[in-house]
Design an enzyme around this catalytic site. Structure first.
Site, mmCIF file in Angstrom:
data_model
loop_
_atom_site.group_PDB
_atom_site.id
_atom_site.type_symbol
_atom_site.label_atom_id
_atom_site.label_comp_id
_atom_site.label_asym_id
_atom_site.label_seq_id
_atom_site.Cartn_x
_atom_site.Cartn_y
_atom_site.Cartn_z
ATOM 1 N N LYS A 79 7.624 -14.428 10.466
ATOM 2 C CA LYS A 79 8.850 -13.643 10.670
ATOM 3 C C LYS A 79 9.939 -14.612 11.133
ATOM 4 C CE LYS A 79 10.209 -9.523 13.408
ATOM 5 N NZ LYS A 79 9.695 -8.551 14.392
ATOM 6 N N SER A 154 9.973 -3.767 12.744
ATOM 7 C CA SER A 154 10.981 -4.722 12.306
ATOM 8 C C SER A 154 10.409 -5.866 11.477
ATOM 9 C CB SER A 154 11.707 -5.309 13.521
ATOM 10 O OG SER A 154 10.809 -6.053 14.312
ATOM 11 N N SER A 178 6.491 -2.986 15.878
ATOM 12 C CA SER A 178 7.090 -3.754 14.780
ATOM 13 C C SER A 178 6.133 -4.506 13.857
ATOM 14 C CB SER A 178 8.130 -4.732 15.321
ATOM 15 O OG SER A 178 9.301 -4.055 15.650
#
Lengths: 494, 97
Positions: A79, A154, A178
């Site tokens: 990420k 996310s 997330s």
């Protein structure tokens, strides 16, 4: 090359690499080709093509020794919140769109030290704030099962990269769900470890008492290998636990595999009172299917109470915004990050840079966090929330006196349509109802895929555990995978 | 509404964000709806409950405080607003007339 990479686990790939049935370069090339082919899914913010191939060639040249990690030569993605020295770390924000990491996150360093090939960095909700991955400066991530739907957030880019076979595993962060929400929406596995299990050093801070990096994978053994690679104490993060960490992949392979019945005697709690409001009947039906499978395998079930869980969402959105407003105060346009040219004095430089550099959701959370921390509201909101957080944690401690794990849906619905909830933040926040209690209580949770809904979209469930007892969650997930292999190892696009 | 436009403008100032009337109005509506939902917390009695601010109860393991060499020139490459090795900002103190 005829090796079926996408249906191979890390262990199988490791064996093939060692036996030279496939080269690391071929493996890396295949993933890079797929990233190009499926670039419209918008799963990556940056891809390190030349560098990855060079690293792969170096692995091929140097070969493998007995003690090498199983991740050696395996293409992984991160990420875009993890620092990776010499590479951009944007957090999917205009604010950091030119920011180049000057050091490595501990997660990055441990992966590099083990010889994993970091092939790129994944799209995400800006500063990890979002449940759908629609709040990115680089545009929304599309769900590969239906590109009109959200990927979840996310860590949506990471989930899509794994689900679509654009990396073998990925690492996201989980502040309120997330890694688990996008895993549920894309039919993969994800682990939110116990707070303090994985170092936050070099992870851009959102809400420091809740943030925790976590792995994402298509099957349970890959998830275990990914977790093993990064877990354990780090002197650079004083909130990491000094408790000894023992390999979970080793435990599964050496102790559980073949002796499943011995590990099927644990008790799973079900908080029925919490499974009501807003829960899609199809998700509930799938929940009952998971209960049947686990019951058939030998697990026992018990109704439990989590009386304060229904308040978790409100507590979460007070605490995360309060911490975010404080953490994001550092972005002032002076030493790094976006600097506006529209100002007349120093205060104007700050406010203009922040207003133009942050997206709407980030600004909304900073505003809400500033409000709940401001004079006259601090006790009523922030302190009250911190006290209820304590009660939520106590509920779990009480529940774990009578059960070993807790089963919950990961999300109340399947992935929704892009744009469906962006105009109403409160509706969007409700997607997190089953994931946020875990972060508030600092406990671990493993999300796994189950069935598909009538909309042909994946449904996910999560097993919650005691502090630092990820091992029990992996044992149960492993047994589930053995019972229902059809739920795991799915690649969403050919 | 729980929050009005004036409160939003005060919050914007505190958090160094710009908010014109239109933005303030939208934010007031959205935040009020969220705060309305949070009213549910009013029904809980928290008398005598210790607030929980941290993610873990373990005693933090502090490392030895020692100087580690670091190349500061890398950090300075992060902005182009550097003059004579210092970060440039607008005037803070007005020039004397």
């Amino acid at each position: 090359m005829s090796f079926d990479i996408l249906n191979s686990s890390i262990l199988a790939l490791n064996k093939a690499l060692r036996e030279k049935k496939i080269s690391c370069r071929e493996l890396t090339e295949l993933y890079l080709k797929r990233i190009k082919k499926y670039k419209d899914l918008n799963a990556y913010i940056s891809v390190f093509e030349d560098e990855s191939l060079k690293r792969a060639e170096s692995v091929d040249k140097d070969g493998f020794s007995e003690n090498d990690s199983v991740l050696r030569g395996i293409p992984v993605s991160l990420k875009d919140i993890f620092m990776f020295k010499g590479h951009k770390t944007t957090c999917a924000s205009k604010m950091l769109s030119d920011h180049v990491s000057v050091y490595n996150a501990t997660v990055t360093k441990r992966l590099e030290d083990k010889g994993a090939i970091v092939i790129g960095k994944n799209n995400m909700d800006e500063f990890a704030m979002g449940s759908s991955n629609e709040h990115s400066f680089y545009g929304p991530v599309l769900n590969p099962w239906d590109t009109a739907r959200v990927a979840g957030g996310s860590s949506g880019g990471s989930a899509v990269a794994v689900s679509a076979g654009l990396s073998q595993i990925s690492y996201g962060t989980d502040t309120g769900g997330s890694v688990r929400l996008p895993a549920s929406y894309t039919s993969i596995c994800a682990l939110k470890p116990t707070y303090g299990r994985v170092s936050r050093y070099g992870v851009v801070a959102f809400a420091s008492s809740l943030d925790q990096p976590g792995p994402m994978a298509r099957n349970v053994e890959d998830l275990a290998a990914a977790f093993d690679a990064v877990a354990g104490h780090d002197e650079k993060d004083s909130t990491t636990s000094t408790r000894q960490y023992q390999s979970i992949l080793g435990h599964i392979k050496n102790n559980v595999d073949g002796n499943e019945k011995k590990f099927c005697k644990k008790c799973i709690g079900i908080p029925r009172d919490f499974l009501k409001e807003g829960l899609d009947p199809e998700v509930l039906k799938s929940f009952e299917s998971v209960v049947s499978v686990l019951e058939k395998a030998g697990f026992s079930f018990k109704d439990i109470k989590l009386p304060h869980a229904k308040y978790a969402l409100d507590v979460y959105y007070i605490i995360n915004t309060a911490e975010a407003s404080s953490n994001l105060a550092r972005y002032d346009g002076i030493r790094y990050g976006f600097r506006s040219t529209e100002f007349s004095d120093l205060k104007g430089l700050y406010s203009s840079s922040r207003s133009l550099g942050f997206g709407e959701e980030v600004k909304r959370r900073i505003a809400l966090g500033t409000f709940v921390l401001s004079a006259g509201y601090y006790d009523a909101y922030f302190i009250k929330a911190a006290k209820v957080r304590r009660l939520i944690r106590r509920d779990f401690e009480e529940a774990y006196k009578t059960c070993d794990m807790i089963l919950l849906p990961t999300a109340p619905t399947t992935a929704f349509k892009i744009g469906e909830k962006t105009s109403d933040p409160m509706t969007m926040y409700l997607s997190d109802i089953y994931t946020v209690p875990v972060n508030l209580a600092s406990i671990p949770s493993l999300s796994f895929p189950s069935e598909f809904g009538s909309d042909n979209m994946p449904i996910g469930m999560q097993l919650l555990g005691r502090h630092f007892d990820e091992q029990t969650l992996f044992e149960a997930a492993w047994l589930l995978q053995k019972e229902r292999p059809d739920w795991f190892n799915k690649v969403s696009v050919k | 509404m729980i929050i009005d436009n004036n409160t939003i403008k005060k919050i914007a100032q505190l958090s160094a964000l710009d908010a014109d009337d239109k933005q303030a109005e939208l934010l007031a509506i959205q935040l009020s709806k969220i705060l309305e939902h949070m009213k549910a917390l009013d029904e809980i009695d928290v008398k005598g409950v210790e607030p929980m601010f941290f993610g873990c109860d373990d005693v933090h393991d502090m490392r030895e405080d020692k100087v580690v060499p670091f190349d500061h020139s890398i950090i300075k490459k992060e902005t182009r607003f550097i003059e004579k090795d210092l970060y440039s900002v607008p005037n803070i103190i007005e020039d004397e007339q």
